[in-house]
Write a protein that holds these residues in place. Structure first.
Motif, PDB file in Angstrom:
ATOM      1  N   UNK A 138      68.782  36.715  88.251  1.00 10.98           N
ATOM      2  CA  UNK A 138      68.332  37.901  87.531  1.00 10.98           C
ATOM      3  C   UNK A 138      67.397  38.697  88.424  1.00 10.98           C
ATOM      4  N   UNK A 139      67.310  40.014  88.234  1.00 15.91           N
ATOM      5  CA  UNK A 139      66.400  40.812  89.055  1.00 15.91           C
ATOM      6  C   UNK A 139      64.952  40.471  88.761  1.00 15.91           C
ATOM      7  N   UNK A 140      64.134  40.592  89.789  1.00 12.03           N
ATOM      8  CA  UNK A 140      62.719  40.278  89.637  1.00 12.03           C
ATOM      9  C   UNK A 140      62.020  41.346  88.807  1.00 12.03           C
ATOM     10  N   UNK A 141      62.445  42.611  88.934  1.00 17.61           N
ATOM     11  CA  UNK A 141      61.823  43.714  88.208  1.00 17.61           C
ATOM     12  C   UNK A 141      62.856  44.352  87.288  1.00 17.61           C
ATOM     13  N   UNK A 142      62.372  44.878  86.162  1.00 19.57           N
ATOM     14  CA  UNK A 142      63.247  45.551  85.207  1.00 19.57           C
ATOM     15  C   UNK A 142      62.442  46.614  84.488  1.00 19.57           C
ATOM     16  N   UNK A 143      63.120  47.678  84.074  1.00 16.93           N
ATOM     17  CA  UNK A 143      62.457  48.770  83.379  1.00 16.93           C
ATOM     18  C   UNK A 143      62.354  48.485  81.887  1.00 16.93           C
ATOM     19  N   UNK A 144      61.371  49.114  81.243  1.00 18.93           N
ATOM     20  CA  UNK A 144      61.222  48.981  79.799  1.00 18.93           C
ATOM     21  C   UNK A 144      62.396  49.640  79.095  1.00 18.93           C
ATOM     22  N   UNK A 145      62.774  49.089  77.959  1.00 21.29           N
ATOM     23  CA  UNK A 145      63.883  49.630  77.191  1.00 21.29           C
ATOM     24  C   UNK A 145      63.620  49.404  75.711  1.00 21.29           C
ATOM     25  N   UNK A 146      64.414  50.065  74.884  1.00 18.94           N
ATOM     26  CA  UNK A 146      64.294  49.878  73.455  1.00 18.94           C
ATOM     27  C   UNK A 146      64.665  48.451  73.075  1.00 18.94           C
ATOM     28  N   UNK A 147      64.005  47.943  72.040  1.00 19.05           N
ATOM     29  CA  UNK A 147      64.321  46.600  71.568  1.00 19.05           C
ATOM     30  C   UNK A 147      65.770  46.554  71.104  1.00 19.05           C
ATOM     31  N   UNK A 148      66.544  45.603  71.577  1.00 23.10           N
ATOM     32  CA  UNK A 148      67.964  45.569  71.208  1.00 23.10           C
ATOM     33  C   UNK A 148      68.161  45.403  69.706  1.00 23.10           C
ATOM     34  N   UNK A 149      69.155  46.109  69.192  1.00 19.89           N
ATOM     35  CA  UNK A 149      69.462  46.049  67.767  1.00 19.89           C
ATOM     36  C   UNK A 149      70.216  44.767  67.442  1.00 19.89           C
TER      37      UNK A 149
END
Length: 306
Positions: A34-45
């Motif tokens: 998995x990538x070390x860094x990830x961007x914030x995103x909406x909570x999955x539905x």
């Protein structure tokens, strides 16, 4: 999901060059998936989020007040993690308000931080007196009263309901897996503000899964050359998402239960046969075959609606 390279240790090899080469191959092949860094995103539905959004419209929306949705389990994380950190999320009230808004059946009003709201209203009133006596005073509206109070909380969090594992090893090459099952329970009820009567009450349960996969090699690759490699993969289902899913399921069941008991009505009586309504009505009746649900649509005439 976190890939873990637990350790890679190389015994005495024939030469320094071959040892460095083998170490580089092992570290490259067992890199994190998995990538070390990830961007914030909406909570999955979740599936319950989609069901809430697709519910048939009500005859009239109800104003709902949520004063709190507390953790009533009293459980803390086991040592050595923390002796003072709660096992489950303390922000369940925000999840409940979001679920009520998503359903389009309720209009939530701010009550959890009511003192902050009242303080701001006092500030506005203090500024309403203009310096110019002829200038009109801007009026502040009244607070919206609620029709129902949504009460409840997280009433149970049971750990290690089931644990187990499986492993195999042959000629120094082996693999193993372990799993653990936890469970969170939500209780939700709607209270009529006119007389304090509990209109409807539901309880939902969500199972939380965690598992670990490991594999390793412990083998002599030469007369005095020992190779030992271990790799593992663990997954822990996020507890806050499980609590949210249980809350959303409780809101759906609360709405369907209220329709069946005529606590509130559908805009169109025929919507009672909507597949989503029938699915949850079947679960409430203990019947999992939707075709066996024989509940007639509620009558909209003469039925009181909050």
């Amino acid at each position: 999901m976190i890939g873990v390279l637990r350790y890679a240790r190389i015994g005495r090899l024939a030469g320094a060059a071959s040892g460095a080469l083998l170490l580089g191959v092992l570290m490259t092949g067992c890199a994190s998936p998995v990538p070390v860094f990830d961007n914030a995103q909406l909570t999955p539905a979740t599936q319950f989020t989609r069901d809430l959004a697709k519910l048939p419209p009500p005859k009239g929306k109800m104003v709902a007040a949520v004063y709190g949705f507390r953790d009533q389990t009293g459980q803390y994380k086991p040592s050595p993690d923390s002796s003072f950190s709660a096992e489950v999320t303390q922000g369940a009230a925000s999840m409940l308000v979001d679920a009520l808004r998503t359903s389009n059946w309720f209009v939530p009003v701010e009550r959890e931080n009511l003192q902050d709201l009242l303080t701001e209203r006092k500030i506005v009133r203090a500024l309403e007196t203009p310096a110019d006596k002829g200038h009109p005073i801007a009026a502040i509206g009244a607070l919206t009263p609620a029709n129902v109070i949504i009460e409840g909380g997280i009433v149970g969090y049971d750990t290690n309901l089931r644990t187990g594992g499986l492993g195999v090893n042959y000629l120094g090459i082996g693999a193993a897996t372990q799993y653990r099952v936890d469970q969170v329970t939500i209780a939700l009820r709607a209270v009529d503000i006119r007389n304090g009567q509990v209109l409807n009450s539901v309880s939902t349960t969500k199972t939380i899964y965690s598992y670990e996969l490991t594999a390793g090699v412990y083998k002599f690759v030469g007369y005095q050359n020992l190779l030992q490699v271990e790799a593992g993969l663990t997954y822990n289902e996020p507890q806050q998402l499980c609590v949210r899913e249980a809350i959303e399921a409780a809101v759906v069941h609360l709405i369907v239960q209220g329709i069946s008991t005529h606590t509130w009505d559908l805009k169109t009586a025929g919507d009672w046969y909507d597949p989503i309504i029938q699915k949850y009505a079947a679960q409430s009746n203990g019947i999992f075959n939707q075709a066996e649900v024989k509940v007639p649509p509620p009558a909209t005439s003469g039925t009181p609606t909050l």
